[in-house]
Structures are given as structure tokens and as C-alpha cells.
Write an enzyme that holds these catalytic residues in place. Structure first.
Site, PDB file in Angstrom:
ATOM      1  CG  ASP A   1      -2.001   0.987   1.165  1.00  0.00           C
ATOM      2  OD1 ASP A   1      -3.115   0.565   0.881  1.00  0.00           O
ATOM      3  OD2 ASP A   1      -1.731   2.185   1.348  1.00  0.00           O
TER       4      ASP A   1
ATOM      5  CG  ASP B   1      -6.879   0.034   1.206  1.00  0.00           C
ATOM      6  OD1 ASP B   1      -7.041   0.901   2.091  1.00  0.00           O
ATOM      7  OD2 ASP B   1      -5.813  -0.124   0.581  1.00  0.00           O
TER       8      ASP B   1
HETATM    9  N1  LIG Z   1      -6.759  -6.586 -12.451  1.00  0.00           N
HETATM   10  C1  LIG Z   1      -6.230  -5.430 -12.873  1.00  0.00           C
HETATM   11  N2  LIG Z   1      -5.697  -5.328 -14.093  1.00  0.00           N
HETATM   12  C2  LIG Z   1      -5.147  -4.193 -14.492  1.00  0.00           C
HETATM   13  N3  LIG Z   1      -5.083  -3.080 -13.764  1.00  0.00           N
HETATM   14  C3  LIG Z   1      -5.586  -3.099 -12.540  1.00  0.00           C
HETATM   15  C4  LIG Z   1      -6.184  -4.282 -12.031  1.00  0.00           C
HETATM   16  N4  LIG Z   1      -6.603  -4.025 -10.781  1.00  0.00           N
HETATM   17  C5  LIG Z   1      -6.276  -2.736 -10.529  1.00  0.00           C
HETATM   18  N5  LIG Z   1      -5.678  -2.179 -11.576  1.00  0.00           N
HETATM   19  C6  LIG Z   1      -5.205  -0.795 -11.669  1.00  0.00           C
HETATM   20  O1  LIG Z   1      -4.200  -0.558 -10.701  1.00  0.00           O
HETATM   21  C7  LIG Z   1      -4.267   0.783 -10.245  1.00  0.00           C
HETATM   22  C8  LIG Z   1      -4.337   0.833  -8.735  1.00  0.00           C
HETATM   23  O2  LIG Z   1      -3.194   0.263  -8.192  1.00  0.00           O
HETATM   24  P1  LIG Z   1      -2.873   0.379  -6.674  1.00  0.00           P
HETATM   25  O3  LIG Z   1      -4.077   0.141  -5.874  1.00  0.00           O
HETATM   26  O4  LIG Z   1      -1.685  -0.482  -6.453  1.00  0.00           O
HETATM   27  O5  LIG Z   1      -2.391   1.866  -6.511  1.00  0.00           O
HETATM   28  P2  LIG Z   1      -3.175   3.160  -6.006  1.00  0.00           P
HETATM   29  O6  LIG Z   1      -4.607   2.873  -5.860  1.00  0.00           O
HETATM   30  O7  LIG Z   1      -2.782   4.270  -6.873  1.00  0.00           O
HETATM   31  O8  LIG Z   1      -2.499   3.458  -4.606  1.00  0.00           O
HETATM   32  P3  LIG Z   1      -2.721   2.761  -3.204  1.00  0.00           P
HETATM   33  O9  LIG Z   1      -1.396   2.136  -2.919  1.00  0.00           O
HETATM   34  O10 LIG Z   1      -3.071   3.865  -2.297  1.00  0.00           O
HETATM   35  O11 LIG Z   1      -3.811   1.758  -3.355  1.00  0.00           O
HETATM   36  C9  LIG Z   1      -5.489   1.387 -10.832  1.00  0.00           C
HETATM   37  O12 LIG Z   1      -5.126   2.203 -11.898  1.00  0.00           O
HETATM   38  C10 LIG Z   1      -6.288   0.176 -11.303  1.00  0.00           C
HETATM   39  O13 LIG Z   1      -7.110   0.467 -12.401  1.00  0.00           O
END
Ligand SMILES: Nc1ncnc2c1ncn2[C@@H]1O[C@H](COP(=O)(O)OP(=O)(O)OP(=O)(O)O)[C@@H](O)[C@H]1O
Ligand SMILES: [Mg+2]
Lengths: 550, 531
Positions: B59, B393
Site C-alpha cells: 500500500d 481499503d
Molecule cells: N486486475 C487489474 N488489471 C489491471 N489493472 C488493474 C487491475 N486491478 C487494478 N488495476 C489498476 O491498478 C491501479 C491501482 O493500483 P494500486 O491500488 O496499487 O495503486 P493506487 O490505488 O494508486 O495506490 P494505493 O497504494 O493507495 O492503493 C489502478 O489504476 C487500477 O485500475
């Protein structure tokens, strides 16, 4: 049925935790595991809890919560943790085997000091006599090694004990935690409002007869504000419990910069809140100035300590706390925090000063009668800022480490008319003595056989003329032996001179005017409220003016 | 202006340029650390403290809090980005990445002589346009269970492994749907209870409450059925202290009398509870009685309750008072005078579970539990923490989608779409600020690029494929992290929160602008960043 009247201890801030570390080390040093014919004088259950870890082993840890900033402490796996940890080996495998990629970010390892290394060795070699290290008899010099309190923390804590504040870091010059208002604000963080209060509740739930709280807080920085909020919470959730507050002040926290009055202001805000929310409060310091830099500090005849080392000064204050609280931590007698507070704080005089004599300066093979007759008065020195212990209306004195057989010289010729020749306990004799030479109307005296257990990591601060048992000897102690225990006196005094302390505090803090104050506190403290705080201090100081009705 | 800059007008400019360079390198530095986290295939990070303490996380928010960030600019970015997480619970990593990328884009342009002010103007225009585009791409409508499940799995799979994520997603959706009420969702009504357990790792949903304490009397029943629940905030503890005040003015006898009166007073309270119990649980009725008290109950009072077969719990959490009445019905009382049946709640079963020194009391089989508990079991602290963070989350993602009444196709779909539309928009704008729009569009691409890289595919190839597909207007397209091909996130059930995307767009623009306009950064302060 178990009828221990439990106390929960709360510590806020780095210096409080320095003192706390010594305090808990002292407790642990006084535990005896051997079956003794004589029951212990001190009932550790008042401050400690018994528990069981997941392996089914019995644990015994302080009923305590302490708060510090991030990086203000660490917990070494071999030394501090492990009580409630399960074996970690298979878990590391689990991580390595899992399908997800793992990237390790390793911080610089914390080096272990000589004392900790020996401690770990001692535990490993517990059955192997050949290489046994006797920590209790070895001379350590940790003066340069100790930077933060975990550097000499020997006592082990329950996992819920330590709360780490992530919003500020210890010694972080870019984001300092040095004002009262920051502490007030911090109360609203999740870690305080949810986690800390929950941990407190879990301790309280275990108690059958919770009598109250010991709460100590740094007075010069933001922790005062945080502790105030905690006190308000206690009032709400644990009404009717006795609260003894100990604001602590270390000279080393005072920086001589343009904000040098900030410490006085923080202290004013804290003290005025303690008047409202505590049952009794005892400001503690070894520096005479308290909230302002001063040249002089506590001076004891047989101690050569360095006041610029928190490691040293906190050891003295911890010894005092350990001693003056013995009255209600004893296995015999039925004193409680409440009875002591009621006795000591008549007429709204909630602030009391503390004192200590450490070591006693008692000659080896001497006796209490001779000691008292040859002593200079008072028998103790104040450890509260800008005040004395004179002109008290009430006081509690605790003498420790002097046993019944040390009352009189063997060749004393008893005079049947002299009451001082017919006392049966050290406390009787001391009480009698005090009734002759100081005119405090209400004096409560306790005495205990148990000495202070000053083995490492208690600092090496005794002069060479003190022998291993804490008594004065004509020949000097060898450099390879330590003072393992020592007799001491400590007291609490409701002295008229507390008035001087409040007036000095008020004067020092009223130098700070409106705009500067707003600047100091980033507008988080209202100037009008602050004026009222100062007025309050003055009104309260008047409580110490009249003593003729007592 | 200071004396030196008057003498040498270039000095001020040089100072600003230097500060800008510092800001840019700090932003890139923090971006580098965070990059590998993004998306479901990002790497897990194990932080080992100097004392050997372990924290495992993927995270962004947790990482930024735990890492020792020394550089002032970097810590400014960290604080601003985590402030955003506090508001929505997600999107920290994306925010940091886009800020880094915006600065990188800007660096090139500024070195070619473009003034930062012009750039930031363009960026703000682009942001406004992007927000419009977000409105177009979002999938509106009240989300059904499947949609909520999709949102939860999307979120959870970026934090824990897939199997665990899917199981947790179900639990999170059920939990939120259980506590949902007409006036909204209060996530406080979903309690997370951690249990450190030697052997098992499991997460379960309890439709009722789990309290982290048990009875303190050996004779109290460990398990009862058909239980009436009395929740109260009434001291059942005899306090000597109340008597002792005024100590000096009373004789020993008077004090003794007062003490007895006080003891009697407490006894009366307990008797009132017992009276009610006798009334509602007549012998042979098969009913039982449980008292859950926010205040203390001393051993003497416990004894009285135990003799009646009543389970008495003391020092319950303040918030559990409210949760109990939501889970079991009834209402918490502040006094035991005039107790009536209708303050009582009901639970089909109440039982105790002991684990080491910890006791837990399960209050289950409630009729219509508007408050539930998610029970997390794991063998060590860091796993507990990791799972707990992930569930937090997941819960927030579900709540956000219900509150928003919309979700956004994920897997980089929005970013590709926005890039394409910003290219068109750029051409409508005159002047140099279009450079800012171009920079903004390029910066957004860092999201699909990083998702691809982290999944082991070439970022450039992926972007080209996506841009081609996008031009066909077949609807939103995103990265397939398993095959490296293009997928339809709506069909694949990959959805992000609308409010999170909106926050990301807003905060990265504000923070990046502040860092670019270094002269103004002092005045801007942190307050405007939280916006
Ligand atoms: N199965 C998937 N395939 C492709 N992309 C995905 C998938 N699941 C999530 N994502 C993408 O990954 C991104 C979110 O990644 P992540 O949650 O790691 O980071 P974040 O939300 O920016 O930060 P945080 O660490 O606060 O959660 C989004 O852009 C989402 O659309
Ligand atoms: Mg996310």
C-alpha cells in the site's frame, strides 16, 4: 479472593519514558524468584499484571502504557520482545514461498551495547556455569551508549504497552513536537483515540479493584497537551479513580533560542490543567530552574551524576518515585492512593513537591539514632522546580533500606525517660525525630526494609566512598565493584513555597505576549484563554498563602 | 528583493532554477520507490526496521508513512499524498507517480525556456478537461452486488494475493450491505477484530459482535442461548474513594456507616438487574440473560450476577454500546432505575472463546444485525496488519462506489481515454499553455505504462496497442496483466472508485504546480494541498 488495589501507569514523552525505564528496571531488580521465608514487603501486583502468552507461559509485565514519537525507541528481538512472539522461523519461509514478488527494504541495524550483549549471553548460557556472566556484579559504563531510553531498557513489556506516534519523529528538526497545542491536536489521531484508549480499557477490564492512575508527562514539549487530553478522557471514562500526575522537566529539553519562553508557557498550560484534572500532582526535576535554564541543579553528597545526561537525572527521579509511592504499594498496611492524596492535599493545594536523599549517607555499622542526631536538616533535598520543602502543612516521608536491627548502637545505654530510646521500628524513630525538629502538623512516616536495587543498568553515579551495600565506608570502593543496593529517603511535601513556584512560572510565561504567543502556537491557542490560564495560576497560588486554619 | 538579487538580477532566477531541480529530483526519487507497487502485479515490500521489526505492505499510503523520508520536498509530497488517502482510502501510489511524471515532462520544457507559470496554466486547463472526461467514462447507476464485488476484488487484488483477495471481497461486500441503512453507511459499524492465532490464517464474517473480553467470574456460564442483552453504562463497582473525601471531618464510625451505605447502594443496582432478569427469564423458559456494561463490575457484584446464571461483562468499548443495540436491538441505558423489557436486545447465542490470555465473547444469531464484525486470524502481527489494511481499503472502496453511485473502468482505461481526448483538446487551445496540456496527457500514461511494466510487459508496446484500440471507439480498454494484451475492463470486472480518480486528478495537479512554482511554495503551505 484477590483484593489488590490495582494501579495503571501512563507515561507520555521521552523524558517520562527515561524515568519510567529506570523505574521498571528497579522493580524488576527487586523481584525475588527464590522461595523466601519472609513474604515480600512490596506488593508488585499493584503495578504489574500476570498474563499468559500463546505458548502457555506465564508472563508478568507492568500494567502500563507509554507514548513516544517515532524513532524515540526501538525493541530488540532478543532483549525486549519475544515474550508474546511466536517462533518466527517458519514464517519467514512462508513469505519466501508465497507467489508474490517481495522486495526487502532494510534499515540500518541498531548496534547492541555491552549490557544488552551480556544480557543475551546470560540468557543463552543460563544452565552453563562455566561462562556465566554476572550482570549484577559487573561494572558498566553506559553513559556514552545511552541516547534513547530503550538503550537501557531491561524490563520486558506487554505488546500493548508502547504507542508510537507517527506524526512526529524524535529529534526531527524539520517538524519539531515542542508545543502544547500540537499535543492537544494529536489526541484526535487514530492511534490515540482508538488504539491507545482501547489498550487502556483492556488493562482496566482486567482489574477487580482499580484504584487509580499514575500518569507522568514531559512538561516542556508537546506531550503536556497530549497528556491533558488523556486526563480529560480519564475523567469521563474512569470517574472516581484517583489520579497522581507527575509532570517531569529535564534541563536538556530547553533550547536557548528565540523561543526560550516556550517551555515556561507549555508548563503553565499543563499545570493549570493538572489542577483541574488530577487528584494530586508532583512536578519532578533535578534542575532548579525547571522550565528555564539554570546553573544549579540537585546536589547530593555521595552522588557524582551529570545533570546533562538524562540517563543519570532520570535514575534519581525514578528512585524517588519508587520510594515515595511505597506507602500504598506495600503488602501490609492498607494505605491507598486516595488516602495519601487526601492527607497531602488539603484546601485545594493539589500541587506538592518531592524530595530525596540518595544514598542516605549512613555510615556502615552505624545506627539510625546516631545518623539522625548527626544529620543536617532537612534530611532531604527538593526535586521539584523553584521551590523548597520547608513550611509544609502536610508531608509523607518514606525511609527504605534501614532495618529494625539498625535502630540503635549495641552499646546504647537506654534512658527510660527518653522516648527516642524506645522505638520499635525505623518509622517510629524517624517520626519522633521529625516531630522534634520540624513542625509539620501532619507527617506520615513509612519505613521499609527493602533497599533500592541499583544494579545495572542503573547508572554508576555513586561516589567511591559508598560501599556495595550503599553505606558510607572510610576506605574507598574498588573500581571493579558496583553499588548493588542503597538506602534512601524520599518524601512528598505540601509546602507553602509552592506559591513561589507558581508565581515564578506565571512571571516567566507572561513575558510572552499576544502576537508571539500566536506565532508560537500557530494560532491554536487562544490568547484570551491563555491569559485566563495565567490568572488561574495566580489564584491557585493563593491557596498556599494561608496556613493558619490548618 | 534581497540585496544580492538587486545587484545580480540573475541570482534570483538561478536560485529558483536550482530549487526546481531539487524538487524534480526529489519527486523522481520517491516515484522510483513507489513505482513497483502499482497494480495487481506490483511487488510486495518488506520493511525491516533497525531492530528487526517487520512490516509487509503493497500500500502506497502505508509505505509513505513507514519509510524514512529525509528530503523536505519528498516528505512534502508524501504528506500531501497521504492526506489524500485519508479522504478516500486509495490512490496514493497513482498520485505520487503522476506528480513525478508531470515534473519530468515539465523539466524538459522548462530547460527549453518555457516559463513554469505557463505550464501550470496548461496543466490546470488539462485537469479541468480530464474531470469532464471522467464524467463521460464513468459507469453510472446504483451498483448491484456483482458490481460491488468487482470493485472490492479490484481493490483487494492490488494488496494481497488473488485467492485471499477474492475471499475477502465477499466478506467485505456482505459486511457493508449488512450495515447499510437508508441514511448511509457508517463503516464504524463494521468492527475489525484481530486474533493472533498459532496455526490459522482465516478471515470470517460474524453477523453480530465479537467483544475482546469475557466474563471475570468462574461460575458464570461460558455459553448461553436465547439471550436477552442488557447494555448499560452504570458503575457496579464499590468505590471507597467516594466515601473518603472529607476524611478529616468524620469519625471512624461515621466513615464505616458511609461505607456500608455506599456498598448497599451498589448492591441495589445489581438487584434491579436481577429483578428484570427474573421477570423475563422465568424458570424453564429456556431464556438467558447477559449484561454488557461500559463501566466496571467488581467481584462482589459479579458474584451476585453469577448466582443468577447471568453473564456479566465489564468495561465494554464505548462504541460497542451503539453497535450492540444495532446488532441485537434494544437500547443502552445510563441508569438501572425503571428498567423495562423494551431496553433489552436479543441474541440467539452468546459464547466465550479463549485464546492465550485473551477472551472473546461472540454475540451471534441476531435477528437483523445492522452491525457486524470481521474476524481476522493470523499467526503474526505483520500479517494481521497487512490483512487489516487491505480490508480497510476494500470496505472503503465498496462504500465509495455506493456513495458515488458510479464507478470508473480501471486497468488504465481512463488514462488512455483521457490521453486521446486531450490530444484533440490541445489543438483547440492557442498559445504556449497547450504545452502544459500535452505534458499532462503524457503524464497520465504513466499509469498504464507502470501497470504493464510491473506485469512484465513492454510499456511502449502496450501503450501503442491501447492507443490503437482506443481510437476504434470500442469503449474503454485497459491492460490485461496476464497476457499483455488489451482487455475490456468493464467485461473483466475491473473498476476503480470515481471519487478516488477525481482526487488523484486534483491533488497531483495542485502538488505538481506548487513544486513547479517554487517561489510560491513557501506561501502555499500545506493547507492548500489538502484541498
Ligand atoms: N486486475 C487489474 N488489471 C489491471 N489493472 C488493474 C487491475 N486491478 C487494478 N488495476 C489498476 O491498478 C491501479 C491501482 O493500483 P494500486 O491500488 O496499487 O495503486 P493506487 O490505488 O494508486 O495506490 P494505493 O497504494 O493507495 O492503493 C489502478 O489504476 C487500477 O485500475
Ligand atoms: Mg489502490
Amino acid at each position: 479472593m484477590n483484593s489488590t488495589r490495582e494501579i495503571i501507569t501512563l507515561q507520555f514523552g521521552h523524558y517520562s519514558n527515561f524515568i519510567g525505564t529506570h523505574f521498571w528496571n528497579l522493580q524488576e531488580a527487586s523481584f525475588t524468584y527464590e522461595e523466601n521465608n519472609k513474604p515480600l514487603e512490596i506488593c508488585h501486583d499493584v503495578l504489574y499484571r500476570e498474563g499468559v502468552n500463546l505458548k502457555g507461559e506465564v508472563t508478568y509485565t507492568p500494567r502500563m502504557l507509554c507514548v513516544d514519537l517515532k524513532n524515540g525507541f526501538y525493541q530488540l528481538p532478543d532483549v525486549h520482545r519475544g515474550l508474546y512472539d511466536l517462533n518466527c522461523s517458519n514464517l519467514d519461509e512462508e513469505i519466501l514461498n508465497s507467489s508474490t514478488k517481495i522486495q526487502t527494504i532494510q534499515e540500518e541495524k541498531i548496534p547492541s551495547n555491552e549490557f544488552f550483549s551480556d544480557l543475551v549471553k546470560q540468557e543463552l548460557l543460563i544452565d552453563d556455569d562455566s561462562e556465566k556472566i554476572n550482570i549484577a556484579e559487573k561494572v558498566y559504563n553506559l553513559d556514552n551508549d545511552v541516547k534513547i531510553w530503550s538503550d537501557f531498557l531491561k524490563a520486558r513489556f506487554h505488546p500493548r504497552t508502547i504507542t508510537s506516534i507517527d506524526e512526529y519523529k524524535h529529534n526531527d528538526s524539520s517538524n519539531v513536537f515542542n508545543n502544547f497545542a500540537q499535543g492537544l491536536g494529536l489526541w484526535d489521531s487514530y492511534i490515540m483515540k482508538e488504539t491507545w484508549t482501547d489498550n487502556l480499557r483492556l488493562y482496566a477490564e482486567e482489574c477487580d479493584y482499580l484504584q487509580g492512575f499514575h500518569i507522568s508527562m514531559d512538561s516542556l514539549n508537546g506531550f503536556g497537551g497530549l497528556a491533558c487530553k488523556a486526563l480529560e478522557y480519564l475523567k469521563d471514562e474512569y470517574s472516581n479513580k484517583t489520579i497522581i500526575a507527575m509532570p517531569v522537566l529535564s534541563d536538556n529539553y530547553i533550547l536557548e533560542d528565540e523561543n526560550s519562553e516556550l517551555q515556561a508557557v507549555n508548563t503553565s498550560l499543563l499545570f493549570s490543567s493538572l489542577f483541574e484534572h488530577s487528584t494530586m500532582f508532583v512536578p519532578l526535576t533535578t534542575s532548579s530552574g525547571g522550565w528555564i535554564k539554570s546553573q544549579s541543579h540537585l546536589n547530593l553528597d555521595y552522588l557524582s551524576y551529570k545533570n546533562n545526561l538524562d540517563y543519570h537525572s532520570s535514575a534519581i527521579l525514578a528512585s524517588a518515585i519508587d520510594t515515595f509511592t511505597l506507602g500504598y504499594r506495600s503488602r501490609f498496611g492498607n494505605d491507598s492512593m486516595q488516602t495519601m492524596c487526601t492527607r497531602l492535599t488539603p484546601l485545594g493545594r493539589k500541587a506538592v513537591s518531592a524530595s530525596i536523599q540518595l544514598p542516605l549517607g549512613f555510615e556502615s555499622k552505624s545506627n539510625l539514632l546516631d545518623y539522625l542526631q548527626n544529620s543536617t536538616l532537612p534530611l532531604w533535598k527538593p526535586i521539584s522546580p523553584q521551590c523548597t520543602t520547608e513550611m509544609s502543612v502536610a508531608q509523607t516521608i518514606v525511609l527504605r533500606g534501614i532495618t529494625e536491627n539498625m535502630l540503635y548502637s549495641n552499646n546504647l545505654i537506654r534512658d527510660s525517660k527518653n522516648p527516642s530510646h524506645h522505638c520499635t521500628s525505623p518509622s517510629d524513630l524517624l517520626k519522633l525525630f521529625l516531630s522534634f525538629c520540624d513542625h509539620v502538623r501532619m507527617t506520615e512516616v513509612h519505613s521499609f526494609d527493602s533497599s533500592l536495587e541499583t544494579i545495572a543498568p542503573f547508572p554508576n553515579i555513586f561516589s567511591q566512598s559508598i560501599n556495595q551495600h550503599g553505606f558510607v565506608e572510610s576506605s574507598s570502593r574498588s573500581s571493579t565493584s558496583v553499588v548493588a543496593k542503597c538506602a534512601a529517603i524520599s518524601g512528598l511535601h505540601n509546602s507553602n513555597s509552592m506559591r513561589d513556584m507558581f508565581i515564578a512560572l506565571k512571571n516567566d510565561s507572561s513575558k510572552v505576549k499576544g502576537s508571539k504567543l500566536s506565532h508560537m502556537f500557530n494560532y491554536d491557542i487562544d490568547v484570551m484563554d491563555y491569559k485566563e490560564t495565567l490568572e488561574n495560576l495566580l489564584v491557585l497560588s493563593d491557596n498556599y498563602l494561608i496556613n493558619d486554619c490548618l | 528583493m534581497s540585496a544580492i538579487s538587486l545587484l545580480n538580477p540573475k541570482a534570483e532566477f538561478a536560485r529558483a532554477a536550482q530549487a526546481l531541480a531539487v524538487n524534480i529530483s526529489a519527486a523522481r526519487g520517491i516515484q522510483d520507490v513507489m513505482k513497483t507497487n502499482l497494480g495487481p502485479k506490483g511487488t510486495m515490500k518488506m520493511l525491516v526496521s533497525g531492530a528487526g521489526e517487520i512490516k509487509i505492505t503493497k500500500d502506497g499510503n502505508v509505505l509513505l508513512h513507514e519509510m524514512q523520508i529525509q528530503h523536505p520536498t519528498a516528505s512534502l509530497i508524501a504528506r500531501a499524498s497521504t492526506a489524500m488517502d485519508d479522504a478516500t482510502g486509495d490512490g496514493t501510489t497513482s498520485t505520487v507517480l503522476i506528480i513525478g511524471e508531470l515534473l519530468k515532462q515539465a523539466e524538459n520544457l522548462i530547460s527549453e525556456g518555457v516559463h513554469p507559470r505557463v505550464l501550470t496554466e496548461g496543466m490546470i486547463k488539462a485537469r479541468d478537461k480530464a474531470l469532464e472526461l471522467l464524467e463521460k467514462i464513468k459507469v453510472e447507476g446504483k451498483p448491484d452486488r456483482q458490481r460491488l464485488y468487482d470493485v472490492a476484488t479490484t481493490s483487494l487484488r492490488t494488496k494481497v494475493d488473488r485467492k485471499l483477495a477474492d475471499q475477502m471481497a465477499d466478506i467485505c461486500v456482505d459486511a457493508v450491505l449488512n450495515v447499510q441503512r437508508e441514511d448511509g453507511i457508517d463503516l464504524h459499524m463494521v468492527e475489525l477484530m484481530e486474533m493472533q492465532h498459532k496455526t490459522s490464517t482465516a478471515t470470517t464474517l460474524v453477523r453480530g459482535l465479537v467483544l475482546d473480553h469475557g466474563s471475570r467470574h468462574p461460575d458464570m456460564p461460558r455459553k448461553v442461548e436465547n439471550a436477552f442483552i442488557l447494555t448499560c453504562n452504570v458503575s457496579m463497582e464499590y468505590e471507597k474513594s467516594e466515601v473518603n473525601s472529607g476524611f478529616f471531618y468524620k469519625t471512624a464510625e461515621e466513615r464505616e456507616k458511609l461505607a456500608i451505605a455506599e456498598r448497599d447502594f451498589i448492591e441495589q443496582r445489581v438487584k434491579k438487574v436481577i429483578e428484570l432478569k427474573r421477570k423475563v427469564c422465568p424458570p424453564g423458559s429456556g431464556k438467558s440473560f447477559v449484561v454488557i456494561n461500559q463501566k466496571g463490575i467488581d467481584p462482589y457484584s459479579l458474584d451476585m450476577l453469577a448466582k443468577e446464571g447471568i453473564i456479566g461483562l465489564r468495561r465494554a468499548k464505548r462504541r460497542n454500546m451503539e453497535r450492540l443495540s444495532l446488532a441485537c436491538g434494544g437500547s443502552a441505558v445510563n441508569s438501572v432505575d425503571d428498567l423495562t423489557e423494551d431496553v433489552l436486545g436479543y441474541a440467539g447465542s452468546v459464547y466465550e472463546y479463549v485464546l492465550g490470555e485473551n477472551k472473546y465473547t461472540f454475540v451471534e444469531d441476531c435477528k437483523n444485525p445492522l452491525s457486524v464484525t470481521i474476524l481476522i486470524k493470523a499467526p503474526n502481527k505483520y500479517t494481521l496488519a497487512q490483512i487489516k489494511d487491505a480490508i480497510h481499503d476494500g470496505l472503503r472502496a465498496i462504500k465509495n462506489s455506493i456513495d458515488d453511485g458510479a464507478v470508473v473502468p480501471g486497468a488504465g482505461a481512463f488514462e488512455i481515454y483521457a490521453w486521446q481526448e486531450l490530444q484533440k483538446y490541445k489543438d483547440e487551445i492557442k498559445g504556449k499553455s497547450r504545452l502544459g496540456i500535452q505534458a499532462y496527457a503524457e503524464a497520465l500514461l504513466i499509469i498504464p505504462k507502470t501497470i504493464s511494466t510491473n506485469s512484465g510487459f513492454d510499456a511502449q508496446d502496450m501503450i501503442v496497442k491501447l492507443q490503437e484500440e482506443c481510437r476504434e471507439n470500442v469503449g474503454p480498454v485497459g491492460v490485461n496483466v496476464d497476457s499483455g494484451e488489451v482487455l475490456q475492463p468493464v467485461d473483466a470486472g475491473i473498476f476503480d472508485n470515481y471519487c478516488v480518480k477525481k482526487q488523484i486528478l486534483n491533488s497531483c495537479t495542485i502538488i505538481a504546480s506548487n513544486l513547479l512554482l517554487v517561489d510560491e511554495i513557501m506561501r502555499a503551505g500545506m493547507s492548500s494541498l489538502k484541498g
